[in-house]
Design a protein around this motif. Structure first.
Motif, PDB file in Angstrom:
ATOM      1  N   THR A 367     -40.171  -5.078   9.911  1.00 27.16           N
ATOM      2  CA  THR A 367     -38.633  -3.513  10.399  1.00 27.16           C
ATOM      3  C   THR A 367     -38.897  -3.904   8.284  1.00 27.16           C
ATOM      4  OG1 THR A 367     -38.237  -3.989  11.867  1.00 27.16           O
ATOM      5  CG2 THR A 367     -36.673  -2.961  10.668  1.00 27.16           C
ATOM      6  N   PRO A 368     -39.043  -2.393   8.153  1.00 27.06           N
ATOM      7  CA  PRO A 368     -38.512  -1.951   6.638  1.00 27.06           C
ATOM      8  C   PRO A 368     -37.108  -2.373   6.361  1.00 27.06           C
ATOM      9  CG  PRO A 368     -39.749  -0.057   7.645  1.00 27.06           C
ATOM     10  CD  PRO A 368     -39.569  -0.592   8.821  1.00 27.06           C
ATOM     11  N   GLY A 369     -36.651  -2.268   5.340  1.00 26.93           N
ATOM     12  CA  GLY A 369     -34.836  -2.431   4.887  1.00 26.93           C
ATOM     13  C   GLY A 369     -35.044  -3.965   4.895  1.00 26.93           C
ATOM     14  N   THR A 370     -36.087  -5.091   5.274  1.00 34.41           N
ATOM     15  CA  THR A 370     -35.737  -6.220   5.549  1.00 34.41           C
ATOM     16  C   THR A 370     -36.019  -6.637   4.203  1.00 34.41           C
ATOM     17  OG1 THR A 370     -36.859  -6.844   7.189  1.00 34.41           O
ATOM     18  CG2 THR A 370     -34.668  -6.195   8.150  1.00 34.41           C
ATOM     19  N   ASP A 371     -35.294  -8.566   4.612  1.00 32.37           N
ATOM     20  CA  ASP A 371     -35.809  -9.348   3.563  1.00 32.37           C
ATOM     21  C   ASP A 371     -35.429 -10.582   3.819  1.00 32.37           C
ATOM     22  OD1 ASP A 371     -37.271 -10.139   1.195  1.00 32.37           O
ATOM     23  OD2 ASP A 371     -35.937  -9.173  -0.386  1.00 32.37           O
ATOM     24  N   LEU A 372     -35.832 -11.777   2.629  1.00 36.89           N
ATOM     25  CA  LEU A 372     -35.880 -12.706   3.317  1.00 36.89           C
ATOM     26  C   LEU A 372     -35.977 -13.869   1.997  1.00 36.89           C
ATOM     27  CD1 LEU A 372     -35.611 -15.517   4.700  1.00 36.89           C
ATOM     28  CD2 LEU A 372     -38.269 -15.779   5.652  1.00 36.89           C
ATOM     29  N   ARG A 373     -34.864 -14.480   1.704  1.00 37.26           N
ATOM     30  CA  ARG A 373     -34.568 -15.785   1.053  1.00 37.26           C
ATOM     31  C   ARG A 373     -35.031 -17.084   1.522  1.00 37.26           C
ATOM     32  NH1 ARG A 373     -35.211 -11.919  -1.198  1.00 37.26           N
ATOM     33  NH2 ARG A 373     -33.942 -10.884  -3.115  1.00 37.26           N
ATOM     34  N   VAL A 374     -36.116 -17.485   1.340  1.00 38.60           N
ATOM     35  CA  VAL A 374     -36.510 -19.645   1.312  1.00 38.60           C
ATOM     36  C   VAL A 374     -35.486 -20.095   0.731  1.00 38.60           C
ATOM     37  CG1 VAL A 374     -37.924 -20.700   2.718  1.00 38.60           C
ATOM     38  CG2 VAL A 374     -37.873 -18.203   3.585  1.00 38.60           C
ATOM     39  N   PHE A 375     -34.668 -21.140   0.374  1.00 39.49           N
ATOM     40  CA  PHE A 375     -34.188 -21.679  -0.272  1.00 39.49           C
ATOM     41  C   PHE A 375     -34.792 -23.058  -0.657  1.00 39.49           C
ATOM     42  CE2 PHE A 375     -29.651 -20.698   1.708  1.00 39.49           C
ATOM     43  CZ  PHE A 375     -29.871 -19.068   1.253  1.00 39.49           C
ATOM     44  N   GLY A 387     -32.171 -20.966   4.334  1.00 37.43           N
ATOM     45  CA  GLY A 387     -32.145 -19.668   4.028  1.00 37.43           C
ATOM     46  C   GLY A 387     -31.395 -18.361   4.570  1.00 37.43           C
ATOM     47  N   VAL A 388     -31.679 -17.314   4.337  1.00 36.50           N
ATOM     48  CA  VAL A 388     -30.930 -16.266   4.377  1.00 36.50           C
ATOM     49  C   VAL A 388     -32.403 -14.761   4.227  1.00 36.50           C
ATOM     50  CG1 VAL A 388     -30.619 -15.446   1.856  1.00 36.50           C
ATOM     51  CG2 VAL A 388     -28.727 -15.066   3.415  1.00 36.50           C
ATOM     52  N   ALA A 389     -31.302 -14.530   5.400  1.00 32.79           N
ATOM     53  CA  ALA A 389     -31.899 -12.453   5.949  1.00 32.79           C
ATOM     54  C   ALA A 389     -31.096 -11.941   5.379  1.00 32.79           C
ATOM     55  CB  ALA A 389     -32.017 -12.660   7.877  1.00 32.79           C
ATOM     56  N   LEU A 390     -32.016 -10.670   4.907  1.00 28.22           N
ATOM     57  CA  LEU A 390     -30.772  -9.378   4.278  1.00 28.22           C
ATOM     58  C   LEU A 390     -31.213  -8.232   4.654  1.00 28.22           C
ATOM     59  CD1 LEU A 390     -31.585 -10.603   1.093  1.00 28.22           C
ATOM     60  CD2 LEU A 390     -29.645 -11.304   1.621  1.00 28.22           C
ATOM     61  N   ALA A 391     -30.705  -7.645   4.769  1.00 34.81           N
ATOM     62  CA  ALA A 391     -31.219  -5.623   5.672  1.00 34.81           C
ATOM     63  C   ALA A 391     -30.325  -5.200   4.970  1.00 34.81           C
ATOM     64  CB  ALA A 391     -31.294  -5.975   7.331  1.00 34.81           C
ATOM     65  N   GLU A 397     -23.612  -2.044  10.853  1.00 38.00           N
ATOM     66  CA  GLU A 397     -23.966  -2.806  12.222  1.00 38.00           C
ATOM     67  C   GLU A 397     -25.049  -2.787  12.045  1.00 38.00           C
ATOM     68  OE1 GLU A 397     -21.334   0.383  10.851  1.00 38.00           O
ATOM     69  OE2 GLU A 397     -19.099  -1.827  11.909  1.00 38.00           O
ATOM     70  N   GLU A 398     -26.093  -1.709  12.016  1.00 31.25           N
ATOM     71  CA  GLU A 398     -27.450  -1.513  11.815  1.00 31.25           C
ATOM     72  C   GLU A 398     -27.903  -2.799  11.271  1.00 31.25           C
ATOM     73  OE1 GLU A 398     -30.296   1.602  12.502  1.00 31.25           O
ATOM     74  OE2 GLU A 398     -29.993   1.025   9.724  1.00 31.25           O
ATOM     75  N   ALA A 399     -27.883  -2.452   9.452  1.00 34.14           N
ATOM     76  CA  ALA A 399     -27.387  -3.787   8.742  1.00 34.14           C
ATOM     77  C   ALA A 399     -26.947  -5.179   9.533  1.00 34.14           C
ATOM     78  CB  ALA A 399     -27.143  -3.582   7.314  1.00 34.14           C
ATOM     79  N   ARG A 400     -26.405  -5.265   9.937  1.00 33.75           N
ATOM     80  CA  ARG A 400     -25.869  -6.816  10.601  1.00 33.75           C
ATOM     81  C   ARG A 400     -27.439  -6.855  11.478  1.00 33.75           C
ATOM     82  NH1 ARG A 400     -20.149  -8.212  11.791  1.00 33.75           N
ATOM     83  NH2 ARG A 400     -20.979  -9.474  12.366  1.00 33.75           N
ATOM     84  N   ILE A 401     -27.443  -5.905  12.764  1.00 31.60           N
ATOM     85  CA  ILE A 401     -28.195  -6.249  13.481  1.00 31.60           C
ATOM     86  C   ILE A 401     -29.363  -7.069  13.124  1.00 31.60           C
ATOM     87  CG2 ILE A 401     -29.575  -5.752  15.481  1.00 31.60           C
ATOM     88  CD1 ILE A 401     -27.041  -3.757  16.310  1.00 31.60           C
ATOM     89  N   LYS A 402     -29.981  -5.305  12.380  1.00 32.04           N
ATOM     90  CA  LYS A 402     -31.456  -6.772  11.725  1.00 32.04           C
ATOM     91  C   LYS A 402     -31.501  -7.387  11.019  1.00 32.04           C
ATOM     92  CE  LYS A 402     -33.186  -2.804   9.536  1.00 32.04           C
ATOM     93  NZ  LYS A 402     -33.313  -1.239   8.174  1.00 32.04           N
ATOM     94  N   ALA A 403     -30.886  -7.974  10.037  1.00 32.26           N
ATOM     95  CA  ALA A 403     -30.542  -9.448   9.806  1.00 32.26           C
ATOM     96  C   ALA A 403     -30.606 -10.487  10.198  1.00 32.26           C
ATOM     97  CB  ALA A 403     -29.074  -9.551   9.145  1.00 32.26           C
ATOM     98  N   VAL A 404     -29.759 -10.246  11.735  1.00 28.52           N
ATOM     99  CA  VAL A 404     -29.863 -11.166  12.856  1.00 28.52           C
ATOM    100  C   VAL A 404     -30.980 -11.203  13.797  1.00 28.52           C
ATOM    101  CG1 VAL A 404     -29.162 -12.100  14.787  1.00 28.52           C
ATOM    102  CG2 VAL A 404     -27.648 -11.720  13.073  1.00 28.52           C
TER     103      VAL A 404
END
Length: 415
Positions: A367-375, A387-391, A397-404
């Motif tokens: 999905t566009p607008g998403t990213d990931l950092r693996v520690f 790790g952390v998911a970013l969006a 609200e949409e950003a939080r849903i996309k990160a999850v």
């Protein structure tokens, strides 16, 4: 204030600016990357080999940072221009000695010592700076705890004088739970098992609506604040954060005032003319609209990982710039997302024993607008943030849903 002109550009050259990072977890890793991008030489130290920041730094060390002799020896060997504490379990007296001998400590040795000590910090905030806080008392024994709890009333929260990530903290509903709370505070405090007794802070449990983090930056240009960060916690540890948190203008003004006053107060007590860096100011917003000061970390904050998606300069970039003596102004802390857009982060917590392997990244990041950092922490031992998911979304609200969704789409195995 002092003007700093660091030598940067050739980290492996003869005369680079040398930074010793004390604490090499996921936050330290991003700080090391930000410093390296500016041409700074970084040595990343932690209590074990293979910590995240050690994987990207020019040099690394594994020592017990609470051991004053070991830490002093490390500083003597590395000969840093700047020491950056990224954790609280550090022999702060050694930092003070290094600072007295011309090494800059970020933001200062005195600030680091104050912020890791709940008694010193609360005394400064409430009694010297007049910041609004919950009703509180301190106790040095079980009997004193019983008296303090009776004064602030039930329910109350008992915390060790020194701890992090909710360790040793408990909510007490009645007097019958105080002995257990005292024991949990002693076992969960920093330095548990050293044969001493820790004082505790007892706080009235407030009628909380939500929590805010105000990232506040002190630099040669003064003090500025980032857009407010909302957060969700579990067991005293961060799980989700989003920016900007939607708050009433009056509440935001008060949050900014408290954050600025807290950092200005610490800066005034710094004992150095270069008290620069990022501060994570934690605030409580009550259901009646009041804003209370809770705590402050003199370093990038875990909830601030959302800034890797929301701001052109993340909290780590801002920390690097500030400590090098570069100006950080209002424009530097601005959001890079659209006026009505939002950004979010979601912590990826892994359970098990062994190495964590991440798969199905193609699906997770489709999905566009998403990213990931693996520690890339070497191992999981029970339960660990890996790790952390970013969006970024059309709104928070949409950003939080996309990160999850990013986190849920990953296939993670512990082998």
């Amino acid at each position: 204030m002092t003007k700093i002109n660091p030598v940067v550009g050739t980290p492996l050259g003869s005369h680079p600016t040398r930074v010793l990072l004390l604490g090499s977890g996921e936050l330290g890793k991003e700080v090391a990357i930000a410093l390296s991008r500016l041409g700074v030489w970084v040595c990343a130290a932690d209590s074990y080999d293979g910590a995240p920041a050690q994987q990207v730094a020019q040099a690394h060390e594994a020592i017990d940072m609470t051991d004053a002799t070991a830490l002093a020896d490390l500083i003597a060997r590395v000969k840093p221009d700047i020491i950056v504490p990224e954790v609280e379990a550090i022999a702060t007296d050694v930092l003070k000695d290094a600072q007295d001998h011309g090494v800059r400590v970020v933001p200062s040795a005195g600030i680091a010592a104050t912020c890791m000590d709940r008694e010193a910090l609360r005394t400064l905030a409430a009694q010297e700076l007049g910041l609004p806080t919950s009703d509180y008392r301190f106790a040095g024994s079980l009997d004193e705890l019983k008296q303090a709890a009776a004064q602030v009333g039930f329910p109350c929260v008992v915390k060790p004088r020194m701890s992090s990530s909710g360790h040793g903290q408990s909510v007490v509903r009645d007097a019958g739970q105080l002995e257990q709370a005292w024991q949990e505070a002693q076992e969960g405090r920093r330095g548990a098992g050293d044969g001493t007794v820790s004082r505790v802070i007892v706080e009235r449990l407030v009628d909380l609506d939500y929590e805010l983090t105000m990232l506040t930056v002190s630099s040669v240009a003064g003090i500025v604040t980032c857009a407010p960060i909302g957060q969700r916690q579990e067991d005293g540890d961060y799980r989700d954060s989003w920016q900007p948190a939607r708050v009433d203008p009056e509440i935001l003004d008060e949050a900014r005032r408290i954050a600025r006053d807290a950092v200005a107060g610490l800066v005034a007590h710094a004992g150095t003319d270069t008290p620069w860096g990022v501060f994570g100011v934690e605030l409580f917003v009550l259901k009646d609209g009041r804003v209370l000061f809770n705590e402050v970390s003199p370093r990038p904050h875990d909830t601030g990982m959302v800034t890797m998606a929301s701001q052109r300069l993340s909290e780590f970039d801002l920390h690097a710039r500030a400590m090098l003596g570069l100006p950080v102004k209002e424009g530097h802390v601005a959001l890079s997302i659209g006026k009505f857009e939002g950004a979010a982060s979601h912590a990826i917590v892994v359970e098990g024993y062994g190495e964590a392997e991440f798969a199905d990244l193609d699906e997770a990041l489709a999905t566009p607008g998403t990213d990931l950092r693996v520690f890339a922490k070497p191992r999981v031992e029970g339960r660990r943030r890996m790790g952390v998911a970013l969006a970024v979304g059309s709104d928070v609200e949409e950003a939080r849903i996309k990160a999850v969704q990013v986190a849920q789409a990953l296939r993670i195995q512990v082998v």
